[in-house]
Write an enzyme that holds these catalytic residues in place. Structure first.
Site, short mmCIF file in Angstrom:
data_model
loop_
_atom_site.label_atom_id
_atom_site.label_comp_id
_atom_site.label_asym_id
_atom_site.label_seq_id
_atom_site.Cartn_x
_atom_site.Cartn_y
_atom_site.Cartn_z
CG ASP A 77 47.57 -12.62 87.98
OD1 ASP A 77 47.96 -12.16 89.06
OD2 ASP A 77 47.04 -11.90 87.10
CG ASP A 106 54.86 -8.41 87.69
OD1 ASP A 106 54.42 -8.37 88.85
OD2 ASP A 106 54.32 -7.84 86.73
CD GLU A 139 48.94 -6.78 89.51
OE1 GLU A 139 49.22 -5.57 89.59
OE2 GLU A 139 49.46 -7.55 88.65
CD GLU A 168 53.26 -5.68 91.77
OE1 GLU A 168 54.14 -5.93 90.92
OE2 GLU A 168 52.06 -5.94 91.60
#
Length: 374
Positions: A77, A106, A139, A168
């Site tokens: 997501d 991200d 997340e 990340e």
């Protein structure tokens, strides 16, 4: 009939990043990208590689008996779109070839690198570790929606491994472990009165001021070293509210205080320390409640599988100050690191961007590591 596009999982991770970005997947809307990823894994991987679809989480793992297992995990997501899908490609402010678009940092670039490495090496004779690939939903929103948490509850066997990598954004540097976080709500009560007759009231803000002063005067630890990573703690008032009018003594006031603590403390130890600093239990008209607790994760770089990763990226490691899902692996006793592409400062921004050379560099480092090449 599933009509999802079959993505080239073994090709250029830059192109795979762009393809992922073009499948919009803001939180709670991950079905399309999960469908495409699942279809592509099933079409690409040999039959002996297990693939699992659970809600909008897509998982795959090898079972080659290689003696150790590396988990490659990333979320599907993104934050809400800001007219930044589909992707574009051009020059950034430094003149570098760059992908622009929601999720480029991200963390669809990290996810693409991980998916490409898994698909390319799953049946390769050069692979030195069994692999588990996890692409999970939810997340970027409240913890209750986090797909990794759902997997931990319903399919815990998929979270077993010797080391976990989370994609990340970390600028291509290993960011090991993460700090913990505690947020308290501290409240004071008083007596409301007209400010022209203040002696008839009791100011709730003033009753909070000694506690705020203790926070302001606090000296946090600045050099907590674990496995060569240096963590720096912080204690701050981050939000406060009081008053109903400009001519009224407030009868209620509250603030949130946030303690970011190094992973050498447990949550209980950190809370005990925080309450000792605030010293509010004996204060009249003051109370507190615990609003949120997030556990830290130790870096765990002494584990052989983690040491090999450090060597593969040239030994560049730093501590992770913010909280990430590596904490979930830490609580399971699995050393975990953040290792992804791009500057995290561009995360969630309308001009989110990632230089393509960094996608290539992270991909090459990951392949070296998984092949056992120092």
């Amino acid at each position: 009939m599933n009509t999802s596009p079959v993505l080239d999982l073994t090709g250029d991770p830059i192109e795979l990043t762009a393809a992922f970005v073009d499948i919009a997947s803001p939180s709670h809307h991950e079905e399309a990208i999960a469908d495409a990823l699942e279809a592509s894994l099933r079409a690409t991987l040999p039959a002996e590689v297990e693939v699992l679809r659970y809600n909008n989480n897509v998982l795959a793992r090898t079972q080659r008996g290689l003696g150790s297992r590396v988990i490659l995990a990333g979320h599907l997501d993104t934050v809400p779109l800001a007219d930044n899908v589909p992707h574009t490609r051009g020059k950034d402010g430094e003149g570098r070839d760059t992908l622009f678009g929601c999720g480029t940092v991200d963390m669809k670039s990290g996810l693409a690198v991980y998916a490409q490495a898994f698909a390319s090496l799953a049946d390769s004779p050069d692979l030195r570790h069994d692999l588990t690939f996890i692409a999970y939903e939810g997340e970027e929103v409240a913890t209750e929606f986090n797909g990794l948490g759902h997997i931990e509850k319903e399919h815990p066997e998929w979270l077993r491994g010797d080391v976990a990598l989370l994609g990340e954004p970390s600028g291509g540097v290993i960011e090991a472990g993460c700090q913990g976080s505690i947020r308290l709500k501290v409240k004071a009560t008083g007596t409301r009165a007209h400010s022209a007759r203040a002696w008839l009231g009791a100011n709730a803000i003033h009753r909070l001021s000694p506690v705020i002063e203790r926070v302001a005067q606090y000296s946090p630890r600045e050099a907590v070293e674990m496995d060569g990573c240096v963590y720096r703690e912080g204690l701050n008032v981050v939000r406060m509210e009081a008053g109903v009018a400009n001519n009224t003594i407030p009868d209620e006031a509250w603030f949130f205080v946030n303690f970011r603590f190094a992973p050498d403390r447990t949550c209980d130890e950190a809370l005990e320390h925080l309450l000792g600093v605030l010293d509010i239990e004996e204060e009249e008209h003051l109370s507190y409640e615990v609003d949120d607790v997030a556990a830290p994760a130790a870096p765990g770089l002494s584990v052989p599988a983690a040491r090999a990763l450090v060597e593969a990226v040239g030994g560049e490691v730093r501590a992770k100050y913010g909280w990430t899902d590596v904490s979930r692996f830490g609580q399971l006793g699995i050393p975990a690191v953040n290792f992804g592409c791009g500057d995290p400062g561009f995360a969630h921004k309308k001009d989110e961007q990632c230089p393509v050379e960094q996608i290539t560099e992270v991909s090459q480092a990951l392949h070296r590591y998984l092949r056992g090449e120092a």
